[in-house]
Every structure is written in structure tokens, then in C-alpha cells.
Design a protein around this motif. Sequence first.
Motif, PDB file in Angstrom:
ATOM      1  N   TYR A   1       0.831  -1.206   0.000  1.00 44.51           N
ATOM      2  CA  TYR A   1       0.000   0.000   0.000  1.00 44.51           C
ATOM      3  C   TYR A   1       0.871   1.263   0.000  1.00 44.51           C
ATOM      4  O   TYR A   1       0.575   2.240  -0.701  1.00 44.51           O
TER       5      TYR A   1
ATOM      6  N   ARG B   1      -2.988   6.116 -15.208  1.00 39.32           N
ATOM      7  CA  ARG B   1      -1.863   5.736 -14.342  1.00 39.32           C
ATOM      8  C   ARG B   1      -1.070   4.584 -14.949  1.00 39.32           C
ATOM      9  O   ARG B   1       0.149   4.512 -14.812  1.00 39.32           O
ATOM     10  N   ARG B   2      -1.768   3.686 -15.633  1.00 34.39           N
ATOM     11  CA  ARG B   2      -1.141   2.511 -16.234  1.00 34.39           C
ATOM     12  C   ARG B   2      -0.625   2.782 -17.648  1.00 34.39           C
ATOM     13  O   ARG B   2      -0.075   1.889 -18.293  1.00 34.39           O
TER      14      ARG B   2
ATOM     15  N   GLU C   1      -2.199  -3.243  -9.018  1.00 30.78           N
ATOM     16  CA  GLU C   1      -1.210  -2.831 -10.022  1.00 30.78           C
ATOM     17  C   GLU C   1       0.202  -3.262  -9.636  1.00 30.78           C
ATOM     18  O   GLU C   1       1.109  -3.202 -10.460  1.00 30.78           O
TER      19      GLU C   1
ATOM     20  N   ASP D   1     -11.090   2.131  -5.481  1.00 31.62           N
ATOM     21  CA  ASP D   1      -9.845   2.879  -5.677  1.00 31.62           C
ATOM     22  C   ASP D   1      -8.679   2.115  -5.060  1.00 31.62           C
ATOM     23  O   ASP D   1      -7.610   1.979  -5.672  1.00 31.62           O
TER      24      ASP D   1
ATOM     25  N   THR E   1       1.904   2.651  -3.269  1.00 34.51           N
ATOM     26  CA  THR E   1       0.865   3.219  -4.137  1.00 34.51           C
ATOM     27  C   THR E   1       0.665   4.696  -3.789  1.00 34.51           C
ATOM     28  O   THR E   1       1.188   5.177  -2.777  1.00 34.51           O
ATOM     29  N   PRO E   2      -0.136   5.416  -4.587  1.00 35.98           N
ATOM     30  CA  PRO E   2      -0.472   6.802  -4.214  1.00 35.98           C
ATOM     31  C   PRO E   2      -1.338   6.863  -2.950  1.00 35.98           C
ATOM     32  O   PRO E   2      -1.546   7.947  -2.403  1.00 35.98           O
TER      33      PRO E   2
ATOM     34  N   LYS F   1      -5.415   0.188  -7.162  1.00 40.35           N
ATOM     35  CA  LYS F   1      -4.036   0.602  -6.897  1.00 40.35           C
ATOM     36  C   LYS F   1      -3.181  -0.554  -6.377  1.00 40.35           C
ATOM     37  O   LYS F   1      -2.031  -0.735  -6.799  1.00 40.35           O
TER      38      LYS F   1
ATOM     39  N   ASN G   1      -7.373   8.038  -1.948  1.00 39.01           N
ATOM     40  CA  ASN G   1      -7.639   9.454  -2.211  1.00 39.01           C
ATOM     41  C   ASN G   1      -8.522  10.014  -1.092  1.00 39.01           C
ATOM     42  O   ASN G   1      -9.677   9.618  -0.951  1.00 39.01           O
TER      43      ASN G   1
ATOM     44  N   GLU H   1      -8.879   7.097 -14.179  1.00 43.86           N
ATOM     45  CA  GLU H   1      -7.605   7.440 -13.544  1.00 43.86           C
ATOM     46  C   GLU H   1      -6.617   6.282 -13.613  1.00 43.86           C
ATOM     47  O   GLU H   1      -5.422   6.486 -13.844  1.00 43.86           O
ATOM     48  N   ALA H   2      -7.137   5.061 -13.408  1.00 44.07           N
ATOM     49  CA  ALA H   2      -6.273   3.876 -13.461  1.00 44.07           C
ATOM     50  C   ALA H   2      -5.729   3.676 -14.872  1.00 44.07           C
ATOM     51  O   ALA H   2      -4.559   3.311 -15.052  1.00 44.07           O
TER      52      ALA H   2
END
Length: 298
Positions: free
Chosen positions: A162, A230-231, A186, A179, A165-166, A183, A169, A226-227
Motif C-alpha cells: 500500500y 496511471r497505467r 497494479e 480505488d 501506491t499513491p 491501486k 484518495n 484514472e487507473a
Amino acid sequence: MKKISVLIANYNNGKFFKDCYFSLINQTYSNWEAIIVDDASTDNSLEIIENLIKNDSRFQLFKNTENKGCGFTKKRCVEFANGEICGFLDPDDALFPEALEKSAGVYETGDFVAAYSKMLMCDDNLAPQNVYAGTKQIYNNPYFFNCPIQVAHFFTFRKEIYLKTPGINPDLKRAVDQDLYLKILELGEVAYIDDVLYKYRLHSAGISQQNGKQSAKDSFAYLIFEAMKRRGIKEINHHKVPDSYTNPEEIYKLLDYQTGFLYRLETKFKLFFTIPVLLFFLYSLITPIHNILTFLFE
């Protein structure tokens, strides 16, 4: 024995918390803590929670000074967690007694970043209705967005992953779990536990129910977008990913092909030959045999 942090973000669910509490203290796994963050509840949640946990050091209660929403509160839960493994439990839901034990066991079988299981849909009184049929073993790759939903409760994850990851949110009000799933997934493989470990309560005040459903769907679409960004995904199934988010249906339409028969057949074929899945499958077969032999010859 890995420590598990059970994360509970509470807002006005005091009347249901007793079931959540007893499901934790009746776990067959002993090395756990419960991190509770109350999001400035306006009911008697704090009184109920404090009264139940006051003599049990495994429970830690934190309070937001003002109502900040689901994303902010769940993010704080993770920040306070001391365990190597984390998993969210909603205060109006409950776990089956072996939920933590079976979840912890997964991380001994391979280098999984997360694990998930089946959930039992229950009524307002937590009486069983049916097992959620959508949960399935997944083939995890950059084009998996959990749409339609296959990964659900009980979801646990390595905290060290974790932190890479970012993170959750803090501004999110809906689809916070989705969300988190996207994350975490990934960064590695996820294990599917083919057991019902979670009791999900259906009631009118639930954040993901009734008038919140459309809002959650819209939020989920944006998180998928967003994913994709991000990918670094530019195209899906020969269709261009939009440069900016405009509406949820545009995103969901890109993933329509993933509900088709041929795609699902291809996914099952790939799953069968995935090494981590094969290892976990073998472990699931060997463990009961080992237990029987130990019993017979001890």
C-alpha cells in the motif's frame, strides 16, 4: 504469525457495531488489532464503541474533529495500522470466525500483494440472504478494472505494498474500496479464497445503497479512467481511451467486451496456467491431507 490490522471507518453506525465487535473477538486467529476511526458521528456511536472496547487493548479508537468523508477516514485508518496485513471491515458488517486465519494463511503460500474472498449478503438484522454471485477468481493484468465487480470483501493487503501506491484518495466520498483495489492490484498478484468470510449488511442507511448507488457508479467510472491513465493505457480493445473524463458511460463502454463469452473463456484459460494460482490451488489440496495424516500418526 503476521499481525493483521482490521480497519473500521465509522460514521453513524453505532447501532450495528455490536455485531462487528463480536465477530472480531470470536476470531480463530489471535494476532490482530482493530483500528477504528470515527468520522464525527452525530449518533451515539462513540458511546457504544467506547463501552464495548474499553477493556480490550486490541482496539484503538481515533476521532476526526469534523466530518471528512469516507476517503479521508479510511486513509487515516491505514496510517494508524501497525499490522503487516490490513483489511477493511465496515462497522455495520461482520466477519466469519475464520476470516482472519484464512486470510493470513494466504500470505504464507506465495508473494501475494492482496487476497479476497466471498461475501454473504444479509438483511438489516444480519440474517443470511444469499452469497454474492459476482465474486470470482480473476486474471490480474493492466486491463483488469474490476468491472463488473469480481473482487470484493473480505479484501486484505500488505501494508508495505500500500505504501508504494499513491494511497487512498482522501477526497473520495464514494467507491473508496474500488480505488484501493485498483491501486494495490497494479503491484502484484492477488489470491482468491474460495470461502465466504464476510457478512455484508443490506440496509437503507448504507453508503453504497439506495440513492448512493448512482453516485458510486459515477465515481467508480472516474477511478477506472484514472487507473487507465496511471497505467499508461492509450487504447482498449481497439478503442481509444479519451484524453479527459467526460461521462461514466464512455468509460464503461470501453469495458463492455470483458463481459463477453470469448473474453471470459480466454481469462479462464489464462488463469489455469498462472503459477501463483496453481501453487495456491495445490496448497489448498495439500493442507487438508497434511492435517489428516498428522491426526492419524501423531
